[in-house]
Design an enzyme around this catalytic site. Structure first.
Site, PDB file in Angstrom:
ATOM      1  N   ILE A 146       0.856  -1.191   0.000  1.00 50.15           N
ATOM      2  CA  ILE A 146       0.000   0.000   0.000  1.00 50.15           C
ATOM      3  C   ILE A 146       0.889   1.237   0.000  1.00 50.15           C
ATOM      4  O   ILE A 146       1.793   1.359   0.838  1.00 50.15           O
ATOM      5  CB  ILE A 146      -0.916   0.048   1.244  1.00 50.15           C
ATOM      6  N   PHE A 147       0.654   2.156  -0.942  1.00 49.13           N
ATOM      7  CA  PHE A 147       1.439   3.390  -1.000  1.00 49.13           C
ATOM      8  C   PHE A 147       0.728   4.488  -0.218  1.00 49.13           C
ATOM      9  O   PHE A 147      -0.435   4.799  -0.462  1.00 49.13           O
ATOM     10  CB  PHE A 147       1.628   3.841  -2.456  1.00 49.13           C
TER      11      PHE A 147
ATOM     12  N   TYR B 209       0.778   8.517   1.256  1.00 45.68           N
ATOM     13  CA  TYR B 209       1.339   9.840   0.959  1.00 45.68           C
ATOM     14  C   TYR B 209       0.785  10.930   1.866  1.00 45.68           C
ATOM     15  O   TYR B 209       1.250  12.066   1.834  1.00 45.68           O
ATOM     16  CB  TYR B 209       1.064  10.212  -0.505  1.00 45.68           C
ATOM     17  N   GLY B 210      -0.202  10.594   2.706  1.00 45.31           N
ATOM     18  CA  GLY B 210      -0.812  11.570   3.604  1.00 45.31           C
ATOM     19  C   GLY B 210      -0.967  11.003   4.999  1.00 45.31           C
ATOM     20  O   GLY B 210       0.009  10.586   5.627  1.00 45.31           O
TER      21      GLY B 210
ATOM     22  N   GLU C  84     -10.600   4.942   3.026  1.00 44.84           N
ATOM     23  CA  GLU C  84     -10.235   5.743   1.864  1.00 44.84           C
ATOM     24  C   GLU C  84     -11.297   5.777   0.765  1.00 44.84           C
ATOM     25  O   GLU C  84     -11.367   6.748   0.005  1.00 44.84           O
ATOM     26  CB  GLU C  84      -8.917   5.214   1.256  1.00 44.84           C
TER      27      GLU C  84
END
Length: 241
Positions: A54-55, A57-58, A132
């Site tokens: 899982i990428f 970024y926040g 998400e």
């Protein structure tokens, strides 16, 4: 307050959104069955019974809430981190909406990747989907992540440009003002920015755009404080006011 794992396990995010809808705030959400179908369709693109990356970024960087077996820094190309989705509940209101980070087209983005063990994929990814994908502001897609030595596939949540709350080409002054002043049931938009900057820096990642934005938001808050306007003052994460 922050989102907790127990919130996701209990489906409290769905409850919050339903309560908001009953209060007159118009929000479109996916049902539990729709979330599961979306997750199943995404996982079909990889071999069954395999570990999944899982990428992040926040907020997944500083508040992952999932069980994982490995964590490392990585970079993706073709997408960049941007405050590109309006928030009218979690960290904003309909009267003063906040902004949420998303991956938008073009450029590159450094972040954190988590490897979820195959045995944990069904349960852990469902929690991520509830977090998400519930509001439809993201699209789950597979991206190539580079960690400096190898390349692998990971799931990233990119901005849904077709969603009504997608913020397209808004002025920088609007972004700064929104982040500096907006807050909702999960806290302030400024806190979200500060935590993300600190989370990235803890991984050795200096996002110049976010660092500049942090400077501008703090300056805006200071100006509002001097003028006597009301807002939630948020110091740099980890420091006391």
């Amino acid at each position: 307050m922050s989102l907790s794992r127990s919130d996701l396990e209990a489906g409290n995010e769905q409850t919050r959104l339903l309560e908001a809808s009953h209060s007159g705030i118009k929000l479109t959400t996916l049902s539990e069955d729709e979330l599961q179908r979306s997750l199943d369709e995404t996982l079909q693109q990889q071999p069954p019974n395999s570990d999944i990356w899982i990428f992040a970024y926040g907020s997944l960087i500083w508040n992952p809430l999932i069980t994982y077996v490995e964590r490392r820094a990585g970079i993706i190309y073709g997408w960049h981190r941007r405050f590109c989705t309006w928030m009218i509940l979690a960290r904003g209101t309909p009267e003063n909406p906040g902004l949420l980070l998303g991956l938008d087209r073009g450029g590159s983005c450094r972040g954190v990747v988590y490897r979820v063990a195959a045995a944990d994929v069904p349960s852990e990814l469902l929690l991520i989907w509830r977090r998400e994908m519930l509001g439809g502001v993201y699209v789950a897609r597979w991206v190539k992540v580079f960690d400096g030595t190898q390349e692998f596939q990971a799931i990233a949540f990119v901005a849904n440009r077709q969603h009504p709350r997608y913020a397209h080409q808004i002025p920088l002054t609007t972004t700064v003002n929104s982040i500096a002043t907006a807050s909702g049931k999960l806290g302030s938009c400024a806190d979200y920015l500060m935590r993300t900057v600190e989370g990235l820096m803890a991984e050795g990642i200096k996002d110049r755009q976010l660092l500049l934005l942090r400077k501008q938001v703090l300056a805006k808050q200071q100006a509002l404080l001097v003028s006597g306007d009301r807002f939630t003052l948020v110091p740099i994460y980890g420091q006391q006011p």
